[in-house]
Scaffold this active site. Structure first.
Site, PDB file in Angstrom:
ATOM      1  N   ALA A 195       0.807  -1.232   0.000  1.00  0.00           N
ATOM      2  CA  ALA A 195       0.000   0.000   0.000  1.00  0.00           C
ATOM      3  C   ALA A 195       0.837   1.278   0.000  1.00  0.00           C
ATOM      4  O   ALA A 195       0.280   2.372   0.104  1.00  0.00           O
ATOM      5  CB  ALA A 195      -0.938  -0.004   1.209  1.00  0.00           C
ATOM      6  N   GLY A 203     -10.255  12.169   6.102  1.00  0.00           N
ATOM      7  CA  GLY A 203     -11.316  11.809   7.045  1.00  0.00           C
ATOM      8  C   GLY A 203     -11.520  10.321   7.212  1.00  0.00           C
ATOM      9  O   GLY A 203     -12.435   9.891   7.921  1.00  0.00           O
ATOM     10  N   VAL A 231       5.667  -9.457   3.269  1.00  0.00           N
ATOM     11  CA  VAL A 231       4.550 -10.417   3.269  1.00  0.00           C
ATOM     12  C   VAL A 231       4.876 -11.712   2.520  1.00  0.00           C
ATOM     13  O   VAL A 231       4.008 -12.550   2.356  1.00  0.00           O
ATOM     14  CB  VAL A 231       3.238  -9.795   2.725  1.00  0.00           C
ATOM     15  CG1 VAL A 231       2.759  -8.669   3.613  1.00  0.00           C
ATOM     16  CG2 VAL A 231       3.377  -9.359   1.284  1.00  0.00           C
ATOM     17  N   ASN A 268      -2.341  -7.257  -3.108  1.00  0.00           N
ATOM     18  CA  ASN A 268      -1.846  -6.381  -4.176  1.00  0.00           C
ATOM     19  C   ASN A 268      -0.342  -6.525  -4.410  1.00  0.00           C
ATOM     20  O   ASN A 268       0.141  -6.224  -5.507  1.00  0.00           O
ATOM     21  CB  ASN A 268      -2.190  -4.925  -3.813  1.00  0.00           C
ATOM     22  CG  ASN A 268      -1.524  -3.924  -4.721  1.00  0.00           C
ATOM     23  OD1 ASN A 268      -1.874  -3.796  -5.886  1.00  0.00           O
ATOM     24  ND2 ASN A 268      -0.520  -3.221  -4.212  1.00  0.00           N
ATOM     25  N   TYR A 326       6.884 -13.633 -14.523  1.00  0.00           N
ATOM     26  CA  TYR A 326       5.766 -12.783 -14.084  1.00  0.00           C
ATOM     27  C   TYR A 326       4.449 -13.273 -14.681  1.00  0.00           C
ATOM     28  O   TYR A 326       3.444 -13.396 -13.974  1.00  0.00           O
ATOM     29  CB  TYR A 326       6.060 -11.345 -14.518  1.00  0.00           C
ATOM     30  CG  TYR A 326       5.024 -10.327 -14.110  1.00  0.00           C
ATOM     31  CD1 TYR A 326       4.826 -10.003 -12.766  1.00  0.00           C
ATOM     32  CD2 TYR A 326       4.265  -9.650 -15.065  1.00  0.00           C
ATOM     33  CE1 TYR A 326       3.893  -9.047 -12.394  1.00  0.00           C
ATOM     34  CE2 TYR A 326       3.339  -8.698 -14.700  1.00  0.00           C
ATOM     35  CZ  TYR A 326       3.154  -8.389 -13.362  1.00  0.00           C
ATOM     36  OH  TYR A 326       2.225  -7.450 -13.000  1.00  0.00           O
ATOM     37  N   THR A 377     -11.742 -13.398 -12.877  1.00  0.00           N
ATOM     38  CA  THR A 377     -10.652 -12.447 -13.071  1.00  0.00           C
ATOM     39  C   THR A 377     -11.143 -11.373 -14.029  1.00  0.00           C
ATOM     40  O   THR A 377     -11.430 -11.642 -15.200  1.00  0.00           O
ATOM     41  CB  THR A 377      -9.402 -13.142 -13.639  1.00  0.00           C
ATOM     42  OG1 THR A 377      -8.928 -14.089 -12.667  1.00  0.00           O
ATOM     43  CG2 THR A 377      -8.290 -12.146 -13.913  1.00  0.00           C
TER      44      THR A 377
END
Ligand SMILES: NC(=O)c1ccc[n+]([C@@H]2O[C@H](COP(=O)([O-])OP(=O)(O)OC[C@H]3O[C@@H](n4cnc5c(N)ncnc54)[C@H](O)[C@@H]3O)[C@@H](O)[C@H]2O)c1
Length: 254
Positions: free
Chosen positions: A14, A54, A64, A90, A160, A247
């Site tokens: 992130a 906010g 990870v 992600n 990949y 997907t």
């Protein structure tokens, strides 16, 4: 009512790029976020951006792909929030190399980064989701699942592509295993997206390659990070309540 009001969502990777865009989007729809990344400063910055608008976000730093780290971090997230409703796997990426030059080390690095991270994080959220018979897992695949003319021509992206096809197989199987527990599993497969990291590479390829990114996309343009975040948000929300094992290509056509 916001589409993800008070849902607890984990986003891995992130600190920048798509992970940051996804985090901002989910928070804008009311989700309370647990953000993970190896880059401590970057993931803190994303959390601060969410809070400045906010929203609610906590940041945790760690790798990870490491089993003990995932166990530790997901334990802390559960202790802090009590439950997890949405997991966005992600983290991913590539060290491209032509297949005849590829070392086993680079191959293993790519498999580990994309697939081991997805497996470990998914397994870590399941006990809670299965007990509550509710949950939603979204994984980042790629247009690479069917080959990447733009990057394979240039530097080789077979490891990949293997991983991103693997993500599709992963969510297909999980659908059968986890639907009885009320857990949905989908993937988003972005085409070439002009993130801060990739935009310069794509711009360079436009000038050199026979098959540059834009010419391999029917809409003849790169995608924007918010277009991926919108698709992830749709799959995380109840608007996609009858969709699992899919997907979703977000790639400017096919
Ligand atoms: N940008 C694109 O054009 C594109 C296209 C198709 C698919 N994707 C996929 O979307 C996802 C995000 O792509 P992006 O372009 O934003 O990537 P990026 O490289 O810009 O960001 C990845 C983030 O993951 C973090 N990270 C890397 N390894 C980690 C680890 N082991 N543990 C924790 N954090 C780690 C990085 O620090 C970084 O913040 C990836 O899975 C990628 O394969 C991207």
């Amino acid at each position: 009512m916001a589409r993800l009001q008070d849902r607890i969502a984990i986003v891995t990777g992130a600190a920048q790029g798509l992970g940051r865009a996804i985090s901002l989007k989910l928070a804008s729809e009311g989700a309370r976020l647990a953000l993970l990344d190896m880059q401590a400063a970057g993931v803190e910055e994303t959390a601060a951006m969410v809070r400045a608008k906010g929203g609610q976000a906590m940041a945790w730093a760690g790798d990870v792909t490491d089993e003990a780290t995932v166990t530790d971090l997901f334990g802390k997230i559960h202790a802090h929030y009590g439950q997890v409703d949405v997991l966005v796997n992600n983290v991913g990426g590539s060290r491209n190399m032509k297949i005849w030059e590829m070392t086993a080390e680079v191959w293993d690095f790519t498999i580990r980064l994309n697939l081991r991270s997805t497996f470990l994080c998914t397994r870590a959220v399941l006990p809670g989701m299965m007990a509550r018979k509710a949950g939603n897992i979204i994984c980042l695949s790629s247009g690479a699942k069917e080959g990447t003319p733009w990057s394979a021509e240039d530097k080789g992206a077979s490891a990949y592509s293997t991983c991103k096809a693997g993500i599709h197989g992963f969510i297909r199987d999980l659908t059968w295993e986890l639907s009885p527990y009320g857990i949905r599993c989908n993937a988003v497969a972005p085409g070439p997206i002009a993130t801060e990291k990739n935009a310069p590479m794509f711009a360079d390829q436009e000038t050199r390659l026979v098959h540059p990114p834009s010419r391999m996309v029917p809409m003849v343009r790169l995608g924007q990070a918010h277009e991926i975040a919108d698709a992830v948000c749709f799959l995380a929300s109840d608007e996609s309540s009858y969709i699992t094992g899919v997907t979703l290509d977000v790639a400017g056509g096919r």
